[in-house]
Write an enzyme that holds these catalytic residues in place. Sequence first.
Site, PDB file in Angstrom:
ATOM      1  N   ASP A  28       8.453  80.076 -28.241  1.00  0.00           N
ATOM      2  CA  ASP A  28       7.444  79.733 -27.236  1.00  0.00           C
ATOM      3  C   ASP A  28       7.526  80.743 -26.093  1.00  0.00           C
ATOM      4  O   ASP A  28       8.541  80.830 -25.405  1.00  0.00           O
ATOM      5  CB  ASP A  28       7.755  78.308 -26.727  1.00  0.00           C
ATOM      6  CG  ASP A  28       6.582  77.697 -25.997  1.00  0.00           C
ATOM      7  OD1 ASP A  28       5.689  78.454 -25.576  1.00  0.00           O
ATOM      8  OD2 ASP A  28       6.568  76.462 -25.836  1.00  0.00           O
ATOM      9  N   GLU A 119       2.800  80.175 -29.261  1.00  0.00           N
ATOM     10  CA  GLU A 119       3.957  79.503 -29.847  1.00  0.00           C
ATOM     11  C   GLU A 119       3.791  79.335 -31.347  1.00  0.00           C
ATOM     12  O   GLU A 119       2.675  79.287 -31.874  1.00  0.00           O
ATOM     13  CB  GLU A 119       4.205  78.141 -29.194  1.00  0.00           C
ATOM     14  CG  GLU A 119       3.037  77.206 -29.309  1.00  0.00           C
ATOM     15  CD  GLU A 119       3.355  75.813 -28.758  1.00  0.00           C
ATOM     16  OE1 GLU A 119       4.443  75.304 -29.041  1.00  0.00           O
ATOM     17  OE2 GLU A 119       2.501  75.264 -28.066  1.00  0.00           O
TER      18      GLU A 119
END
Length: 415
Positions: A28, A119
């Site tokens: 992420d 992500e």
Amino acid sequence: MTARMEVDEDTAADAAAPRGTASILHADLDSFYASVEQRDRPELRGRPVIVGGGVVLAASYEAKRRGVYTPMPEHRARQLCPEVVVVPPRFDAYTEASRAVFDIFHDTTPLVEGLSIDEAFLDVGGLGRVSGTPVEIGASLRRRVLDDVGLAITVGIARTKFLAKVASGVAKPDGLLLVDPDHETEFLHPLPVGRLWGVGPVTEGKLNARGLVTVADVAALGEEHLVAMLGVASGRHLHALAHHRDPRRVDTGRRRGSIGSQTALGRGPKSADTIEALLLGIVDRVTRRMRNAGRIGRTVTLRFRYDDFSRATRARSLPHPTAATDPIRSTALAILGAESDHIAQAGLTLIGMSVGGLRDVDDGVEQLLLPFGPRDTSELDATVDRLRDRFGHAALTRASLLGRRHGFEVPKLPD
DNA sequence: TCTGGGGTCCTAGGACCC
DNA sequence: TCTGGGGTCCTAGGACCC
């Protein structure tokens, strides 16, 4: 917590069950848009930065420390942090940075499931002999993203997607966290319920109102209580997650189910002509994106938001999936016409349109062409006209390729 | 706190068919 | 004439995610 674990039969059963290994990574990018701006403009590094256009789209960690978050109104961010630097978004730069990072993901493992622009899940099980342990792979991934793209990325590593996602959330910013399969309960149960993926403000409010604050509180509750509280799907889902049961595999084949666009209008009166013009612009944008993506769709949905922030969606399905502008435009205008009285009365502050039920244009072309064979081309001309109407001019190239594959020439090809 | 733009999934009622 | 149960599609709305 230990006492709670002992009385909880499900947790005890989980503890006895054989564990997998922690080989799922959730990667992420930190404060993605704001980090790209700080990367490209060194004078912004170390300063509170927000990417904004009316509301905060992304805030740097310097700004987050001052209480700024997404999607806070811009003026509120300026109140909290007068020296904040507000940067207009550059979506092309973010798309390009995302592509570079995903190249590194795919170079790490073929099992990549993108969740959004910033992500993804990576399954690195079975790469041990080649690339090292999951932690080593995660560390090297972080290094590469920083060295090659210039961005910080946080990696959570766990046995399941859910735990990996929670882990990266806990490890932010610029961190790496492994959830040991033997200590999942210790990691998970002290967390506030809002940390659970899928628990937002409404669900958290319902749970808190019943005295359920931590994941341990939820885990101590029978599934039937959660189902009664939250509905079948949410209740079962939450019960499973609280007991760290999540069988979902990293899925590389996920594709978008809808493509849409919307625009906020601000307050104040707008003429019907203005609204119609905005909608036509949205229709053009969406249908162009569909054709570029090679997708066709059937369900046209308009989204409205009014002065009092109430919302409405109105949908209509076409007889056939298409990416052509004409049928989607006339459907959108018909929906708009049916809502015009309410719009004039309630005051429109947002209009959007999306097309759902997406399929590959090749599927649609194939379906129309399939009845034909090398000896049966009598109705091919009419079919090609229909192809063009439904899917647009570009579909003819695909039709030509498909036709040849099936052994016949498709006439009226584009030049 | 007074709200952007891109999506996903779930629920529920009604139409329609067998 | 009145009736059941199951399945699918359509539409509207809501919660949630980044």
